[in-house]
Write a protein that holds these residues in place. Sequence first.
Motif, PDB file in Angstrom:
ATOM      1  N   LYS A   1       0.855  -1.181   0.000  1.00 51.33           N
ATOM      2  CA  LYS A   1       0.000   0.000   0.000  1.00 51.33           C
ATOM      3  C   LYS A   1       0.896   1.238   0.000  1.00 51.33           C
ATOM      4  N   ILE A   2       0.451   2.268  -0.731  1.00 49.48           N
ATOM      5  CA  ILE A   2       1.194   3.520  -0.807  1.00 49.48           C
ATOM      6  C   ILE A   2       0.322   4.622  -0.249  1.00 49.48           C
ATOM      7  N   ARG A   3       0.910   5.433   0.571  1.00 50.10           N
ATOM      8  CA  ARG A   3       0.179   6.530   1.183  1.00 50.10           C
ATOM      9  C   ARG A   3       0.054   7.667   0.178  1.00 50.10           C
ATOM     10  N   GLN A   4      -1.166   8.227   0.091  1.00 48.73           N
ATOM     11  CA  GLN A   4      -1.454   9.346  -0.797  1.00 48.73           C
ATOM     12  C   GLN A   4      -2.076  10.466   0.026  1.00 48.73           C
ATOM     13  N   ASN A   5      -1.705  11.679  -0.268  1.00 48.11           N
ATOM     14  CA  ASN A   5      -2.333  12.849   0.349  1.00 48.11           C
ATOM     15  C   ASN A   5      -3.191  13.508  -0.721  1.00 48.11           C
ATOM     16  N   LEU A   6      -4.490  13.498  -0.517  1.00 47.08           N
ATOM     17  CA  LEU A   6      -5.418  14.010  -1.510  1.00 47.08           C
ATOM     18  C   LEU A   6      -6.303  15.079  -0.900  1.00 47.08           C
ATOM     19  N   TYR A   7      -6.742  15.976  -1.743  1.00 49.86           N
ATOM     20  CA  TYR A   7      -7.712  16.978  -1.337  1.00 49.86           C
ATOM     21  C   TYR A   7      -9.021  16.683  -2.057  1.00 49.86           C
ATOM     22  N   ILE A   8     -10.110  16.605  -1.284  1.00 47.45           N
ATOM     23  CA  ILE A   8     -11.420  16.371  -1.881  1.00 47.45           C
ATOM     24  C   ILE A   8     -12.399  17.411  -1.338  1.00 47.45           C
ATOM     25  N   ASP A   9     -13.481  17.587  -2.058  1.00 53.19           N
ATOM     26  CA  ASP A   9     -14.488  18.565  -1.648  1.00 53.19           C
ATOM     27  C   ASP A   9     -15.099  18.173  -0.308  1.00 53.19           C
ATOM     28  N   ARG A  10     -15.607  19.172   0.405  1.00 55.83           N
ATOM     29  CA  ARG A  10     -16.191  18.970   1.733  1.00 55.83           C
ATOM     30  C   ARG A  10     -17.354  17.984   1.654  1.00 55.83           C
ATOM     31  N   GLU A  11     -18.235  18.120   0.634  1.00 60.84           N
ATOM     32  CA  GLU A  11     -19.389  17.233   0.526  1.00 60.84           C
ATOM     33  C   GLU A  11     -18.952  15.777   0.361  1.00 60.84           C
ATOM     34  N   LEU A  12     -17.928  15.554  -0.462  1.00 68.41           N
ATOM     35  CA  LEU A  12     -17.421  14.194  -0.651  1.00 68.41           C
ATOM     36  C   LEU A  12     -16.798  13.659   0.632  1.00 68.41           C
ATOM     37  N   SER A  13     -16.087  14.528   1.344  1.00 65.45           N
ATOM     38  CA  SER A  13     -15.465  14.113   2.603  1.00 65.45           C
ATOM     39  C   SER A  13     -16.523  13.719   3.627  1.00 65.45           C
ATOM     40  N   ASP A  14     -17.597  14.490   3.705  1.00 63.66           N
ATOM     41  CA  ASP A  14     -18.676  14.166   4.639  1.00 63.66           C
ATOM     42  C   ASP A  14     -19.347  12.840   4.270  1.00 63.66           C
ATOM     43  N   ALA A  15     -19.590  12.631   2.980  1.00 58.44           N
ATOM     44  CA  ALA A  15     -20.207  11.381   2.532  1.00 58.44           C
ATOM     45  C   ALA A  15     -19.286  10.200   2.810  1.00 58.44           C
ATOM     46  N   LEU A  16     -17.991  10.390   2.622  1.00 52.61           N
ATOM     47  CA  LEU A  16     -17.019   9.327   2.895  1.00 52.61           C
ATOM     48  C   LEU A  16     -16.988   8.997   4.386  1.00 52.61           C
ATOM     49  N   GLU A  17     -17.025  10.003   5.209  1.00 50.85           N
ATOM     50  CA  GLU A  17     -17.063   9.795   6.659  1.00 50.85           C
ATOM     51  C   GLU A  17     -18.297   8.987   7.050  1.00 50.85           C
ATOM     52  N   ALA A  18     -19.444   9.329   6.463  1.00 46.26           N
ATOM     53  CA  ALA A  18     -20.690   8.637   6.790  1.00 46.26           C
ATOM     54  C   ALA A  18     -20.621   7.174   6.354  1.00 46.26           C
ATOM     55  N   LEU A  19     -20.041   6.899   5.205  1.00 47.63           N
ATOM     56  CA  LEU A  19     -19.911   5.513   4.746  1.00 47.63           C
ATOM     57  C   LEU A  19     -18.932   4.721   5.605  1.00 47.63           C
ATOM     58  N   ALA A  20     -17.871   5.366   6.035  1.00 47.92           N
ATOM     59  CA  ALA A  20     -16.845   4.673   6.814  1.00 47.92           C
ATOM     60  C   ALA A  20     -17.350   4.279   8.191  1.00 47.92           C
ATOM     61  N   VAL A  21     -18.368   4.974   8.693  1.00 50.62           N
ATOM     62  CA  VAL A  21     -18.932   4.642  10.002  1.00 50.62           C
ATOM     63  C   VAL A  21     -19.668   3.303   9.946  1.00 50.62           C
TER      64      VAL A  21
ATOM     65  N   PRO B   1     -20.798  -0.578   8.207  1.00 48.61           N
ATOM     66  CA  PRO B   1     -20.086  -1.853   8.152  1.00 48.61           C
ATOM     67  C   PRO B   1     -19.224  -2.017   6.890  1.00 48.61           C
ATOM     68  N   ARG B   2     -19.211  -1.021   6.030  1.00 51.01           N
ATOM     69  CA  ARG B   2     -18.478  -1.134   4.766  1.00 51.01           C
ATOM     70  C   ARG B   2     -16.964  -1.104   4.941  1.00 51.01           C
ATOM     71  N   GLY B   3     -16.460  -0.541   5.970  1.00 55.12           N
ATOM     72  CA  GLY B   3     -15.015  -0.525   6.160  1.00 55.12           C
ATOM     73  C   GLY B   3     -14.487   0.880   6.354  1.00 55.12           C
ATOM     74  N   ASN B   4     -13.174   0.998   6.275  1.00 60.16           N
ATOM     75  CA  ASN B   4     -12.563   2.310   6.504  1.00 60.16           C
ATOM     76  C   ASN B   4     -12.517   3.138   5.226  1.00 60.16           C
ATOM     77  N   LYS B   5     -12.125   4.416   5.366  1.00 56.16           N
ATOM     78  CA  LYS B   5     -12.111   5.342   4.241  1.00 56.16           C
ATOM     79  C   LYS B   5     -11.132   4.896   3.157  1.00 56.16           C
ATOM     80  N   SER B   6      -9.983   4.404   3.536  1.00 58.30           N
ATOM     81  CA  SER B   6      -8.987   3.978   2.543  1.00 58.30           C
ATOM     82  C   SER B   6      -9.550   2.850   1.671  1.00 58.30           C
ATOM     83  N   HIS B   7     -10.205   1.911   2.317  1.00 56.56           N
ATOM     84  CA  HIS B   7     -10.793   0.789   1.580  1.00 56.56           C
ATOM     85  C   HIS B   7     -11.886   1.286   0.626  1.00 56.56           C
ATOM     86  N   LEU B   8     -12.741   2.187   1.077  1.00 52.18           N
ATOM     87  CA  LEU B   8     -13.817   2.729   0.245  1.00 52.18           C
ATOM     88  C   LEU B   8     -13.269   3.498  -0.956  1.00 52.18           C
ATOM     89  N   VAL B   9     -12.285   4.364  -0.707  1.00 55.47           N
ATOM     90  CA  VAL B   9     -11.703   5.152  -1.797  1.00 55.47           C
ATOM     91  C   VAL B   9     -10.973   4.239  -2.773  1.00 55.47           C
TER      92      VAL B   9
END
Length: 134
Positions: free
Chosen positions: A2-22, A24-32
């Motif tokens: 795995k390689i670490r990436q630093n990315l910038y995403i829009d606030r709306e996408l970040s909020d949606a990603l946070e909600a999905l990561a909460v 049972p789907r898994g963590n944010k890295s796995h979702l992205v």
Amino acid sequence: MKIRQNLYIDRELSDALEALAVGPRGNKSHLVNDALKDWLARRGTKEVDDLLKVRLDRLTRELAGARRDIDVLLESLSLFVRYQLMVTAPLPEADAAARAIGRDRFEAFVSQVGRHLAGGTRTLAPAEPDGAAS
């Protein structure tokens, strides 16, 4: 690996990603990772589809032309057979010689068709594109 990436995403996408990561789907890295993999696969598929579209369109036009040609041939043959049956008197049963000649002619016809098909020759040449004769 795995390689670490630093990315910038829009606030709306970040909020949606946070909600999905909460959930049972898994963590944010796995979702992205899964989302990016799916997007890249669809993009590759679209490029292949775009490349094949031209060929498929050409094949579709050629198939339509072949269907039209078959329809013309079948209609021509059926009209010829109907005309021939209407204008030709049937042979009397006792005329064995005429019937034998008919069988011989039919066998010669079938043989000639077979030779033409096997040799790739045609009785009627295809029309010239510009109407020009050779």
